[in-house]
Design a protein around this motif. Structure first.
Motif, PDB file in Angstrom:
ATOM      1  N   LEU A  41       0.825  -1.210   0.000  1.00 43.82           N
ATOM      2  CA  LEU A  41       0.000   0.000   0.000  1.00 43.82           C
ATOM      3  C   LEU A  41       0.857   1.258   0.000  1.00 43.82           C
ATOM      4  O   LEU A  41       0.535   2.249  -0.657  1.00 43.82           O
ATOM      5  CB  LEU A  41      -0.946  -0.010   1.202  1.00 43.82           C
ATOM      6  CG  LEU A  41      -2.083  -1.028   1.139  1.00 43.82           C
ATOM      7  CD1 LEU A  41      -2.838  -1.054   2.467  1.00 43.82           C
ATOM      8  CD2 LEU A  41      -3.022  -0.710   0.003  1.00 43.82           C
ATOM      9  N   ASP A  42       1.960   1.223   0.725  1.00 40.72           N
ATOM     10  CA  ASP A  42       2.886   2.356   0.722  1.00 40.72           C
ATOM     11  C   ASP A  42       3.480   2.545  -0.669  1.00 40.72           C
ATOM     12  O   ASP A  42       3.644   3.671  -1.143  1.00 40.72           O
ATOM     13  CB  ASP A  42       3.981   2.130   1.761  1.00 40.72           C
ATOM     14  CG  ASP A  42       4.822   3.365   1.988  1.00 40.72           C
ATOM     15  OD1 ASP A  42       4.270   4.485   1.936  1.00 40.72           O
ATOM     16  OD2 ASP A  42       6.035   3.215   2.221  1.00 40.72           O
ATOM     17  N   VAL A  74      -0.028  12.274   3.463  1.00 40.58           N
ATOM     18  CA  VAL A  74      -1.107  11.383   3.905  1.00 40.58           C
ATOM     19  C   VAL A  74      -0.637   9.926   3.850  1.00 40.58           C
ATOM     20  O   VAL A  74      -0.928   9.136   4.752  1.00 40.58           O
ATOM     21  CB  VAL A  74      -2.374  11.605   3.056  1.00 40.58           C
ATOM     22  CG1 VAL A  74      -3.411  10.542   3.319  1.00 40.58           C
ATOM     23  CG2 VAL A  74      -2.941  12.985   3.324  1.00 40.58           C
ATOM     24  N   GLY A  75       0.091   9.574   2.794  1.00 44.07           N
ATOM     25  CA  GLY A  75       0.611   8.211   2.678  1.00 44.07           C
ATOM     26  C   GLY A  75       1.577   7.873   3.786  1.00 44.07           C
ATOM     27  O   GLY A  75       1.564   6.759   4.321  1.00 44.07           O
ATOM     28  N   PHE A  76       2.427   8.824   4.153  1.00 39.17           N
ATOM     29  CA  PHE A  76       3.359   8.601   5.257  1.00 39.17           C
ATOM     30  C   PHE A  76       2.607   8.367   6.565  1.00 39.17           C
ATOM     31  O   PHE A  76       2.917   7.436   7.317  1.00 39.17           O
ATOM     32  CB  PHE A  76       4.303   9.798   5.399  1.00 39.17           C
ATOM     33  CG  PHE A  76       5.144   9.754   6.634  1.00 39.17           C
ATOM     34  CD1 PHE A  76       6.210   8.873   6.728  1.00 39.17           C
ATOM     35  CD2 PHE A  76       4.858  10.573   7.715  1.00 39.17           C
ATOM     36  CE1 PHE A  76       6.975   8.818   7.882  1.00 39.17           C
ATOM     37  CE2 PHE A  76       5.617  10.526   8.860  1.00 39.17           C
ATOM     38  CZ  PHE A  76       6.687   9.646   8.947  1.00 39.17           C
ATOM     39  N   LEU A  77       1.613   9.192   6.833  1.00 33.54           N
ATOM     40  CA  LEU A  77       0.835   9.019   8.062  1.00 33.54           C
ATOM     41  C   LEU A  77       0.083   7.687   8.074  1.00 33.54           C
ATOM     42  O   LEU A  77      -0.019   7.035   9.118  1.00 33.54           O
ATOM     43  CB  LEU A  77      -0.142  10.183   8.234  1.00 33.54           C
ATOM     44  CG  LEU A  77       0.509  11.532   8.553  1.00 33.54           C
ATOM     45  CD1 LEU A  77      -0.545  12.634   8.585  1.00 33.54           C
ATOM     46  CD2 LEU A  77       1.253  11.472   9.864  1.00 33.54           C
ATOM     47  N   ALA A  78      -0.421   7.270   6.927  1.00 34.69           N
ATOM     48  CA  ALA A  78      -1.108   5.980   6.858  1.00 34.69           C
ATOM     49  C   ALA A  78      -0.144   4.827   7.120  1.00 34.69           C
ATOM     50  O   ALA A  78      -0.481   3.871   7.826  1.00 34.69           O
ATOM     51  CB  ALA A  78      -1.770   5.819   5.492  1.00 34.69           C
ATOM     52  N   VAL A  80       2.603   4.939   8.931  1.00 35.84           N
ATOM     53  CA  VAL A  80       2.920   4.958  10.362  1.00 35.84           C
ATOM     54  C   VAL A  80       1.767   4.362  11.166  1.00 35.84           C
ATOM     55  O   VAL A  80       1.982   3.585  12.108  1.00 35.84           O
ATOM     56  CB  VAL A  80       3.249   6.397  10.830  1.00 35.84           C
ATOM     57  CG1 VAL A  80       3.328   6.487  12.336  1.00 35.84           C
ATOM     58  CG2 VAL A  80       4.551   6.868  10.203  1.00 35.84           C
ATOM     59  N   ALA A  81       0.540   4.686  10.792  1.00 39.84           N
ATOM     60  CA  ALA A  81      -0.618   4.141  11.506  1.00 39.84           C
ATOM     61  C   ALA A  81      -0.692   2.623  11.340  1.00 39.84           C
ATOM     62  O   ALA A  81      -0.963   1.900  12.306  1.00 39.84           O
ATOM     63  CB  ALA A  81      -1.901   4.793  10.994  1.00 39.84           C
ATOM     64  N   ILE A  86       0.277  -2.925  13.522  1.00 39.89           N
ATOM     65  CA  ILE A  86       0.984  -4.210  13.498  1.00 39.89           C
ATOM     66  C   ILE A  86       1.724  -4.425  14.811  1.00 39.89           C
ATOM     67  O   ILE A  86       1.727  -5.523  15.369  1.00 39.89           O
ATOM     68  CB  ILE A  86       1.938  -4.276  12.295  1.00 39.89           C
ATOM     69  CG1 ILE A  86       1.129  -4.362  11.003  1.00 39.89           C
ATOM     70  CG2 ILE A  86       2.872  -5.473  12.395  1.00 39.89           C
ATOM     71  CD1 ILE A  86       1.961  -4.194   9.760  1.00 39.89           C
ATOM     72  N   LEU A  87       2.345  -3.377  15.348  1.00 40.38           N
ATOM     73  CA  LEU A  87       3.029  -3.501  16.639  1.00 40.38           C
ATOM     74  C   LEU A  87       2.048  -3.792  17.767  1.00 40.38           C
ATOM     75  O   LEU A  87       2.348  -4.553  18.681  1.00 40.38           O
ATOM     76  CB  LEU A  87       3.798  -2.213  16.954  1.00 40.38           C
ATOM     77  CG  LEU A  87       5.183  -2.108  16.360  1.00 40.38           C
ATOM     78  CD1 LEU A  87       5.765  -0.725  16.662  1.00 40.38           C
ATOM     79  CD2 LEU A  87       6.089  -3.182  16.917  1.00 40.38           C
ATOM     80  N   ALA A  88       0.872  -3.202  17.707  1.00 44.37           N
ATOM     81  CA  ALA A  88      -0.111  -3.400  18.770  1.00 44.37           C
ATOM     82  C   ALA A  88      -0.704  -4.804  18.748  1.00 44.37           C
ATOM     83  O   ALA A  88      -1.181  -5.283  19.772  1.00 44.37           O
ATOM     84  CB  ALA A  88      -1.230  -2.368  18.639  1.00 44.37           C
ATOM     85  N   ARG A  89      -0.664  -5.463  17.602  1.00 44.14           N
ATOM     86  CA  ARG A  89      -1.215  -6.816  17.504  1.00 44.14           C
ATOM     87  C   ARG A  89      -0.401  -7.820  18.292  1.00 44.14           C
ATOM     88  O   ARG A  89      -0.893  -8.860  18.662  1.00 44.14           O
ATOM     89  CB  ARG A  89      -1.254  -7.265  16.047  1.00 44.14           C
ATOM     90  CG  ARG A  89      -2.401  -6.674  15.294  1.00 44.14           C
ATOM     91  CD  ARG A  89      -2.459  -7.193  13.904  1.00 44.14           C
ATOM     92  NE  ARG A  89      -2.860  -8.590  13.906  1.00 44.14           N
ATOM     93  CZ  ARG A  89      -2.645  -9.412  12.903  1.00 44.14           C
ATOM     94  NH1 ARG A  89      -1.999  -8.996  11.844  1.00 44.14           N
ATOM     95  NH2 ARG A  89      -3.067 -10.660  12.957  1.00 44.14           N
ATOM     96  N   GLY A  90       0.845  -7.546  18.522  1.00 49.48           N
ATOM     97  CA  GLY A  90       1.675  -8.481  19.273  1.00 49.48           C
ATOM     98  C   GLY A  90       3.031  -8.638  18.634  1.00 49.48           C
ATOM     99  O   GLY A  90       3.383  -7.937  17.690  1.00 49.48           O
TER     100      GLY A  90
END
Length: 124
Positions: A41-42, A74-78, A80-81, A86-90
């Protein structure tokens, strides 16, 4: 002469960007993992910026460059989000398998695994 070279370069750039777009869409569809899809997507955002830049050169309309810059932000912010998601998933699959095997083989190592989790939570 210069217009002919510019027209050929624009056509070549559009063909290359179209090929890159198709390969990126294929990677997004076939991507085995979520990070592969996020990178795809990036890459789609980067290709769209390339298309906008080539069209701006072709038409001579400079407002398209401003649109490309806004799309880049906007693409950069997306990206990062998505990375935060992905980090929050584990942990990554490799790391979680190592942590599970360390917890099973040596019960005293459980503290080390918990300290890694505490560090990860504190990093948010």
């Amino acid at each position: 002469m210069a217009q002919t070279v510019l027209s050929a370069a624009i056509g070549f750039a559009l063909v290359l960007l179209s090929a890159a777009l198709l390969m990126t869409v294929l990677r997004i569809v076939r991507g085995p993992t979520l990070p592969d899809r996020v990178l795809g997507l990036d890459m789609l955002v980067a290709i769209a910026i390339g298309f906008i830049a080539v069209i701006a050169i072709k038409t001579g309309f400079s407002l398209y460059i401003d649109i490309a810059i806004a799309l880049g932000l906007v693409g950069f912010l997306a990206t990062v989000a998505f990375a935060r998601f992905i980090l929050a998933r584990g942990l990554a699959p490799e790391q979680s398998a190592e942590a599970a095997s360390a917890k099973r083989t040596h019960p005293k190592r459980g503290k080390a695994v918990h300290s890694v989790r505490r560090k990860r939570k504190g990093a948010r």
